[in-house]
Scaffold this motif. Structure first.
Motif, PDB file in Angstrom:
ATOM      1  N   ILE A 114       0.674  -1.349   0.129  1.00  0.00           N
ATOM      2  CA  ILE A 114      -0.015   0.057  -0.107  1.00  0.00           C
ATOM      3  C   ILE A 114       0.875   1.265  -0.019  1.00  0.00           C
ATOM      4  N   VAL A 115       0.724   2.220  -0.948  1.00  0.00           N
ATOM      5  CA  VAL A 115       1.409   3.182  -1.046  1.00  0.00           C
ATOM      6  C   VAL A 115       0.756   4.590  -0.409  1.00  0.00           C
ATOM      7  N   LEU A 116       1.069   5.250   0.468  1.00  0.00           N
ATOM      8  CA  LEU A 116       0.668   6.391   0.885  1.00  0.00           C
ATOM      9  C   LEU A 116       1.683   7.357   1.178  1.00  0.00           C
ATOM     10  N   GLY A 117       1.323   8.693   0.965  1.00  0.00           N
ATOM     11  CA  GLY A 117       2.538   9.884   1.180  1.00  0.00           C
ATOM     12  C   GLY A 117       1.881  11.073   1.870  1.00  0.00           C
ATOM     13  N   ALA A 118       2.814  11.807   2.276  1.00  0.00           N
ATOM     14  CA  ALA A 118       2.369  13.068   3.063  1.00  0.00           C
ATOM     15  C   ALA A 118       3.275  14.228   2.007  1.00  0.00           C
ATOM     16  N   ARG A 119       2.346  14.998   1.434  1.00  0.00           N
ATOM     17  CA  ARG A 119       2.803  16.222   0.609  1.00  0.00           C
ATOM     18  C   ARG A 119       2.637  17.303   1.239  1.00  0.00           C
ATOM     19  N   THR A 120       3.594  18.458   0.942  1.00  0.00           N
ATOM     20  CA  THR A 120       3.591  19.544   1.630  1.00  0.00           C
ATOM     21  C   THR A 120       3.058  20.722   0.536  1.00  0.00           C
ATOM     22  N   GLU A 121       2.139  21.274   0.841  1.00  0.00           N
ATOM     23  CA  GLU A 121       1.865  22.703   0.002  1.00  0.00           C
ATOM     24  C   GLU A 121       2.225  23.913   0.572  1.00  0.00           C
ATOM     25  N   LEU A 122       2.925  24.878   0.057  1.00  0.00           N
ATOM     26  CA  LEU A 122       3.212  26.095   0.356  1.00  0.00           C
ATOM     27  C   LEU A 122       2.646  27.133  -0.268  1.00  0.00           C
ATOM     28  N   ALA A 123       1.939  28.010   0.427  1.00  0.00           N
ATOM     29  CA  ALA A 123       1.260  29.329  -0.271  1.00  0.00           C
ATOM     30  C   ALA A 123       2.056  30.492   0.124  1.00  0.00           C
ATOM     31  N   VAL A 124       2.717  31.399  -0.961  1.00  0.00           N
ATOM     32  CA  VAL A 124       3.416  32.165  -0.733  1.00  0.00           C
ATOM     33  C   VAL A 124       3.143  33.517  -1.402  1.00  0.00           C
ATOM     34  N   ALA A 125       2.808  34.572  -0.897  1.00  0.00           N
ATOM     35  CA  ALA A 125       2.410  35.540  -1.683  1.00  0.00           C
ATOM     36  C   ALA A 125       1.557  35.265  -2.845  1.00  0.00           C
ATOM     37  N   GLY A 126       0.495  34.572  -2.597  1.00  0.00           N
ATOM     38  CA  GLY A 126      -0.578  34.412  -3.149  1.00  0.00           C
ATOM     39  C   GLY A 126      -0.434  33.093  -4.189  1.00  0.00           C
ATOM     40  N   ALA A 127       0.940  32.807  -4.369  1.00  0.00           N
ATOM     41  CA  ALA A 127       1.268  31.395  -5.201  1.00  0.00           C
ATOM     42  C   ALA A 127       1.114  30.254  -4.388  1.00  0.00           C
ATOM     43  N   LYS A 128       0.655  29.155  -5.070  1.00  0.00           N
ATOM     44  CA  LYS A 128       0.994  27.968  -4.305  1.00  0.00           C
ATOM     45  C   LYS A 128       1.767  26.949  -5.026  1.00  0.00           C
ATOM     46  N   ASP A 129       2.368  26.090  -4.154  1.00  0.00           N
ATOM     47  CA  ASP A 129       3.367  25.086  -4.847  1.00  0.00           C
ATOM     48  C   ASP A 129       3.563  23.975  -3.961  1.00  0.00           C
ATOM     49  N   LYS A 130       3.533  22.702  -4.631  1.00  0.00           N
ATOM     50  CA  LYS A 130       3.762  21.767  -3.835  1.00  0.00           C
ATOM     51  C   LYS A 130       4.943  21.278  -3.459  1.00  0.00           C
ATOM     52  N   GLY A 131       5.390  21.133  -2.213  1.00  0.00           N
ATOM     53  CA  GLY A 131       6.499  20.841  -1.615  1.00  0.00           C
ATOM     54  C   GLY A 131       6.977  19.360  -1.886  1.00  0.00           C
ATOM     55  N   ASP A 132       7.691  18.884  -0.763  1.00  0.00           N
ATOM     56  CA  ASP A 132       8.239  17.587  -1.026  1.00  0.00           C
ATOM     57  C   ASP A 132       7.161  16.523  -0.714  1.00  0.00           C
ATOM     58  N   LEU A 133       7.356  15.012  -1.041  1.00  0.00           N
ATOM     59  CA  LEU A 133       6.392  13.915  -0.906  1.00  0.00           C
ATOM     60  C   LEU A 133       7.289  12.884  -0.179  1.00  0.00           C
ATOM     61  N   ASP A 134       6.575  12.763   1.077  1.00  0.00           N
ATOM     62  CA  ASP A 134       7.174  11.768   1.795  1.00  0.00           C
ATOM     63  C   ASP A 134       6.381  10.335   2.139  1.00  0.00           C
TER      64      ASP A 134
END
Length: 336
Positions: A114-134
């Motif tokens: 079974i494959v699960l992950g935790a992914r981080t999203e950073l919202a900076v100055a109105g822009a959103k971006d996905k960070g690393d996946l663990d």
């Protein structure tokens, strides 16, 4: 598995994010802890929010066949509302509670595929971006472990595990998918069923145990599935071998047109139980003393191709490759 990634939407010189989960396996309904490490870029940035997403690789059946996709099954805001200075390093600790239906990824340290992950999203100055996946590792609840242990001692073998998009009819299921464990039948049931499929649906007050048998047909009848459901408490103390064997006996004797009562709950004939394996397509989706080899031993043996046969060995051997492909594929996709 952790990797640092530059926030592409902010361009060169933006902050980087590195999320590290605490190493101990989490459990359904319990806390997941870790830290988000931030490093400032070549200017000051306002961090609007830091969001942690829990994702799963899920299978779906549809008219064209089968497909796989990534489903976000929970989101948590773990920080934000501050300015990250130029070149500044900052760590944001977090504690979140996993959904009760979070799938189990390992048993006694042996991966189940079974494959699960935790992914981080950073919202900076109105822009959103996905960070690393663990990679997220989840161990079973005590009742889940006790039931799997009993099945192993009764002679059932681990075949495979997957996450199916859809709903189990007649249950209190909360997530858009469910975990299905496929077991080879114990010798005493091999002439009656091809395999047993097991699903746990945990909640704050207890857990539903759904058992499905892919039944063998006779000379004059076709094989068909039978489904039963039972309810247990999280910390029940029972003679699990006797209890689970009773469930299996009821299951293999069950006919879809009959209803019956479980010892500690209601079994459900699931009229139209195809929802248990019927999928709706993608939108983005211990107790008493026991002796003898349990399911933990069986799963571990499967990694070496023992006890559960060649199929079990192949499934266990593929787990590492599948997990690696999932995380590497996500990294490549986002960096692209």
């Amino acid at each position: 598995m952790v990797f640092k990634r530059l926030l592409g939407s902010l361009g060169v010189g933006g902050p980087t994010v590195d999320t590290v989960l605490d190493p101990a396996p989490a459990r359904p309904g319990s806390t997941l802890t870790g830290q988000v490490h931030l490093k400032g870029g070549n200017a000051d940035f306002d961090i609007d929010h830091i969001t942690l997403e829990l994702v799963a690789r899920v299978e779906a059946e549809h008219e064209e066949g089968e497909s796989e996709g990534v489903v976000v099954f929970s989101r948590f805001t773990v920080g934000g509302g501050f300015r990250l200075g130029e070149g500044e390093t900052r760590s944001v600790p977090f504690t979140v509670v996993l959904p009760w239906e979070t799938p189990v990824t390992e048993l006694y340290g042996q991966g189940l595929g079974i494959v699960l992950g935790a992914r981080t999203e950073l919202a900076v100055a109105g822009a959103k971006d996905k960070g690393d996946l663990d990679q997220l590792t989840v161990a079973p609840l005590p009742a889940q472990e006790a039931i799997l242990e009993a099945l192993g001692q009764l002679g059932f073998g681990f075949k495979s595990a997957d996450l199916e998009y859809g709903r189990v009819h007649g249950t209190g299921q909360q997530l858009p998918f469910y975990q299905e464990l496929e077991l080879t039948p114990a010798p005493q049931y091999a002439h009656q069923v091809n395999e047993i499929e097991l699903t746990f649906l945990a909640g704050p007050g207890g857990m539903e145990v759904v058992l499905e048998a892919d039944k063998r047909g006779g000379f004059f009848s076709e094989g068909h599935d039978a489904v039963t459901r039972f309810t247990v408490g999280h910390h029940d103390v029972r003679d699990w071998n006797t209890e689970v064997d009773g469930w299996i006996r009821q299951l293999v004797e069950h006919r879809a047109s009959y209803g019956s009562q479980g010892a500690y709950g209601h079994s459900d004939p699931y009229a139209g139980h195809g929802e248990h394996g019927g999928h709706h397509g993608y939108d983005d989706h211990h107790g008493s003393h026991r002796s003898g080899p349990g399911m933990g031993t069986v799963v571990a043996a499967g990694a070496a191709g023992l006890a559960v046969g060649v199929v079990g060995g192949m499934v266990a051997a593929e787990v590492v490759d599948e997990v690696g492909d999932f995380f590497e594929g996500d990294e490549e996709e986002e960096e692209g």
